[in-house]
Scaffold this motif. Structure first.
Motif, PDB file in Angstrom:
ATOM      1  N   GLU A  48      45.262  43.935  39.215  1.00  0.00           N
ATOM      2  CA  GLU A  48      44.006  43.569  39.869  1.00  0.00           C
ATOM      3  C   GLU A  48      42.963  44.674  39.702  1.00  0.00           C
ATOM      4  O   GLU A  48      41.788  44.402  39.430  1.00  0.00           O
ATOM      5  CB  GLU A  48      44.249  43.277  41.351  1.00  0.00           C
ATOM      6  CG  GLU A  48      45.018  41.996  41.609  1.00  0.00           C
ATOM      7  CD  GLU A  48      45.136  41.692  43.091  1.00  0.00           C
ATOM      8  OE1 GLU A  48      44.570  42.463  43.896  1.00  0.00           O
ATOM      9  OE2 GLU A  48      45.782  40.697  43.442  1.00  0.00           O
ATOM     10  N   ALA A  49      43.391  45.919  39.863  1.00  0.00           N
ATOM     11  CA  ALA A  49      42.460  47.039  39.692  1.00  0.00           C
ATOM     12  C   ALA A  49      41.975  47.119  38.246  1.00  0.00           C
ATOM     13  O   ALA A  49      40.792  47.368  37.985  1.00  0.00           O
ATOM     14  CB  ALA A  49      43.137  48.343  40.099  1.00  0.00           C
ATOM     15  N   LEU A  50      42.882  46.917  37.318  1.00  0.00           N
ATOM     16  CA  LEU A  50      42.492  46.946  35.910  1.00  0.00           C
ATOM     17  C   LEU A  50      41.454  45.877  35.614  1.00  0.00           C
ATOM     18  O   LEU A  50      40.425  46.137  34.970  1.00  0.00           O
ATOM     19  CB  LEU A  50      43.707  46.747  35.015  1.00  0.00           C
ATOM     20  CG  LEU A  50      43.385  46.553  33.529  1.00  0.00           C
ATOM     21  CD1 LEU A  50      42.752  47.806  32.944  1.00  0.00           C
ATOM     22  CD2 LEU A  50      44.634  46.153  32.754  1.00  0.00           C
ATOM     23  N   LEU A  51      41.680  44.667  36.070  1.00  0.00           N
ATOM     24  CA  LEU A  51      40.762  43.569  35.787  1.00  0.00           C
ATOM     25  C   LEU A  51      39.379  43.824  36.399  1.00  0.00           C
ATOM     26  O   LEU A  51      38.359  43.482  35.802  1.00  0.00           O
ATOM     27  CB  LEU A  51      41.349  42.254  36.287  1.00  0.00           C
ATOM     28  CG  LEU A  51      42.570  41.754  35.495  1.00  0.00           C
ATOM     29  CD1 LEU A  51      43.296  40.669  36.265  1.00  0.00           C
ATOM     30  CD2 LEU A  51      42.152  41.257  34.116  1.00  0.00           C
ATOM     31  N   ARG A  52      39.356  44.430  37.576  1.00  0.00           N
ATOM     32  CA  ARG A  52      38.052  44.787  38.166  1.00  0.00           C
ATOM     33  C   ARG A  52      37.331  45.807  37.284  1.00  0.00           C
ATOM     34  O   ARG A  52      36.112  45.706  37.073  1.00  0.00           O
ATOM     35  CB  ARG A  52      38.243  45.349  39.577  1.00  0.00           C
ATOM     36  CG  ARG A  52      38.639  44.329  40.627  1.00  0.00           C
ATOM     37  CD  ARG A  52      38.464  44.884  42.034  1.00  0.00           C
ATOM     38  NE  ARG A  52      39.287  46.071  42.272  1.00  0.00           N
ATOM     39  CZ  ARG A  52      40.524  46.041  42.760  1.00  0.00           C
ATOM     40  NH1 ARG A  52      41.104  44.877  43.035  1.00  0.00           N
ATOM     41  NH2 ARG A  52      41.186  47.162  42.973  1.00  0.00           N
ATOM     42  N   ASN A  53      38.081  46.786  36.795  1.00  0.00           N
ATOM     43  CA  ASN A  53      37.483  47.798  35.924  1.00  0.00           C
ATOM     44  C   ASN A  53      36.993  47.191  34.616  1.00  0.00           C
ATOM     45  O   ASN A  53      35.911  47.535  34.116  1.00  0.00           O
ATOM     46  CB  ASN A  53      38.497  48.901  35.635  1.00  0.00           C
ATOM     47  CG  ASN A  53      38.632  49.895  36.770  1.00  0.00           C
ATOM     48  OD1 ASN A  53      37.641  50.394  37.281  1.00  0.00           O
ATOM     49  ND2 ASN A  53      39.861  50.174  37.175  1.00  0.00           N
TER      50      ASN A  53
END
Length: 305
Positions: A48-53
């Motif tokens: 999830e954090a990767l996709l936000r980035n």
């Protein structure tokens, strides 16, 4: 990088990220006792954090590379996340090359949706498979399955592997972090075994943040990219962030480092390093996995890093 990031038309493919879940009950960790720093304890290392980035910085697709130091060869978390985000994530699984059955496991994993490559990992303490016949067995299985190979090896481990790498003329191979070569400032040391592979056309080099940060002052990462281009040419280098393992402040810092390293390149060469070489290296399996994003349609509208 001009129109290669948010708001432009050219996609960005990050060929090297790792994913770590906070759910330690569902996804059991197998921490490598020799890990040099506990990067996985930082907040926001999951998908999830990767996709936000990626959304924020205009990166269309990322290749999630199995975090062997965290999960060993249990690819469960990687496969779960790749399956849930087929348009943005593709998976590079890992198999235990020091155990029996690696070739069979490669064949099995090659049929799993979202899997676009297999990682052969030789940098764990005690790993000895590079000196055995297992390399040929695994490469043969990958070649038969049409699955590109990512080699995670030190450069001194390349010589015993080189004969095997040349036996499979259609098997695409990438070297994680350029096989951790010795540098003289910003140049590959003249005696590095990495340079011997510049004549093997199926071998590509991942230009990762880890590798770029190995350059020592007063030299610059741009000089290293130029040096690699002089040996491997513009079609065999691929950018990868190594987020979140390489210790930069945030995901945008990885893109900024890449921008500095490629600032002197012409537009076409930058596009090759940031996306086109990766898509070509992965081939049809990649297009089938991520769909429109691999074919160049923008799927994010993020801004500048």
């Amino acid at each position: 990088m001009g129109d290669e990031r948010g708001g432009g038309t050219e996609r960005i493919i990050d060929t090297h990220v790792h994913l770590v879940s906070d759910d330690t009950a569902r996804y059991r960790r197998q921490i490598n006792a020799n890990a040099t720093h506990q990067w996985w304890t930082r907040e926001g290392c999951d998908a999830e954090a990767l996709l936000r980035n990626m959304e924020a910085h205009g990166v269309d697709v990322a290749l999630a590379v199995q975090a062997v130091g965290i999960y060993g060869y249990d690819n469960t978390y990687l496969l779960d996340e790749v399956a849930s985000e087929p348009g943005h994530l593709a998976g590079v699984v890992a198999v235990d090359m020091d155990a029996d059955g690696a070739a069979e496991e490669i064949a099995r994993l090659s049929s799993v949706p979202g899997v676009v490559g297999v990682r052969l990992f030789a940098v764990s303490p005690g790993s000895s498979w590079v000196h055995s016949g297992r390399a040929d067995e695994a490469l043969d299985a990958a070649s038969r399955s049409g699955l590109p190979v990512v080699l995670t090896v030190f450069d001194h481990q390349l010589p015993p592997l080189t004969p095997s790498l040349t036996r499979y003329p259609t098997l695409r191979i990438a070297l994680d972090h350029g096989a951790f070569p010795k540098l003289d400032g910003a140049r590959i040391h003249p005696g590095s075994p990495l340079l011997e592979l510049s004549t093997v056309p199926t071998v590509s080099v991942k230009v990762s943040s880890h590798l770029l940060l190995e350059v020592t002052s007063p030299a610059s990462p741009a000089e290293l990219v130029d040096d690699l281009l002089s040996s491997f040419g513009p079609d065999r280098l691929m950018w990868g962030s190594d987020w979140p393992q390489t210790p930069l402040p945030d995901y945008g810092s990885h893109l900024q480092l890449a921008q500095r390293a490629m600032s002197g390149l012409d537009h076409d060469t930058r596009r090759r390093l940031m996306s086109r070489n990766a898509a070509a290296w992965l081939g049809g399996r990649f297009v089938n996995s991520v769909g429109a994003a691999a074919q160049g349609d923008r799927v994010h509208n993020g801004g500048q890093p």
